[in-house]
Motif scaffolding. Structure first.
Motif, PDB file in Angstrom:
ATOM      1  N   MET A   1      -0.553 -24.785 -25.602  1.00 46.45           N
ATOM      2  CA  MET A   1       0.469 -23.770 -25.390  1.00 46.45           C
ATOM      3  C   MET A   1      -0.076 -22.371 -25.712  1.00 46.45           C
ATOM      4  O   MET A   1       0.147 -21.424 -24.970  1.00 46.45           O
ATOM      5  N   ILE A   2      -0.812 -22.260 -26.800  1.00 47.18           N
ATOM      6  CA  ILE A   2      -1.407 -20.973 -27.176  1.00 47.18           C
ATOM      7  C   ILE A   2      -2.409 -20.531 -26.109  1.00 47.18           C
ATOM      8  O   ILE A   2      -2.409 -19.370 -25.691  1.00 47.18           O
ATOM      9  N   LEU A   3      -3.244 -21.451 -25.639  1.00 48.94           N
ATOM     10  CA  LEU A   3      -4.225 -21.104 -24.611  1.00 48.94           C
ATOM     11  C   LEU A   3      -3.549 -20.657 -23.316  1.00 48.94           C
ATOM     12  O   LEU A   3      -3.994 -19.700 -22.677  1.00 48.94           O
ATOM     13  N   VAL A   4      -2.464 -21.320 -22.934  1.00 46.99           N
ATOM     14  CA  VAL A   4      -1.758 -20.940 -21.706  1.00 46.99           C
ATOM     15  C   VAL A   4      -1.107 -19.563 -21.867  1.00 46.99           C
ATOM     16  O   VAL A   4      -1.215 -18.713 -20.969  1.00 46.99           O
ATOM     17  N   CYS A   5      -0.461 -19.317 -23.002  1.00 44.09           N
ATOM     18  CA  CYS A   5       0.178 -18.007 -23.226  1.00 44.09           C
ATOM     19  C   CYS A   5      -0.858 -16.882 -23.238  1.00 44.09           C
ATOM     20  O   CYS A   5      -0.642 -15.819 -22.647  1.00 44.09           O
ATOM     21  N   LEU A   6      -1.986 -17.116 -23.880  1.00 44.52           N
ATOM     22  CA  LEU A   6      -3.027 -16.092 -23.913  1.00 44.52           C
ATOM     23  C   LEU A   6      -3.699 -15.943 -22.550  1.00 44.52           C
ATOM     24  O   LEU A   6      -4.186 -14.861 -22.215  1.00 44.52           O
TER      25      LEU A   6
END
Length: 145
Positions: free
Chosen positions: A11-16
């Motif tokens: 989720m963090i990788l997708v948001c960033l």
């Protein structure tokens, strides 16, 4: 089956990735928080050999050095993300993610160059490829972190 840590990381990788695509910038505050979270995760929950974690962090350090030497040929945010993933995953799992990310990046680059959608001098946001590399490795069962 996905673990909670895998879902949070993805989720963090997708948001960033979205931030990298639209703004060509990654908020340093978020990178700092995720870096802290990766360290706390390894201290509290991690069951990995400290040498593997140090190796993963060293790979991130090498990328940060490359960013400095090339005047951000590879962005600092991308390199910092590799450092964070190195702390979270360890050296060997990080290498799997990076291999997948660079492979997909090379395919996308060839596609865009062949379709004349971009020139050799343009840059491509790297975070989406890190996210795809991580996703591929989780789906393949290579990343257990």
């Amino acid at each position: 089956m996905w673990t909670l840590s895998q879902m949070v990381c993805q989720m963090i990788l997708v948001c960033l990735s979205v931030s990298d695509i639209y703004f060509r910038k990654i908020p340093a505050e978020i990178l700092l928080l995720t870096n802290l979270a990766a360290v706390i995760y390894q201290i509290m929950i991690g069951q990995m050999d400290p040498w593997l974690i140090a190796g993963g962090a060293a790979v991130g350090g090498v990328f940060l050095y490359i960013s400095k030497v090339t005047c951000e040929g590879i962005g600092y945010g991308d390199s910092w993300a590799i450092l964070i993933l190195g702390i979270f995953l360890g050296i060997w799992k990080l290498m799997e993610v990076l291999a997948g990310a660079f492979f997909i990046l090379s395919l996308a680059s060839v596609f865009f160059l062949a379709r004349k959608k971009m020139s050799r001098k343009q840059s491509i946001p790297f975070f989406p490829f890190l996210a795809i590399g991580y996703l591929l490795q989780v789906l393949a069962g290579g990343v257990k972190g």
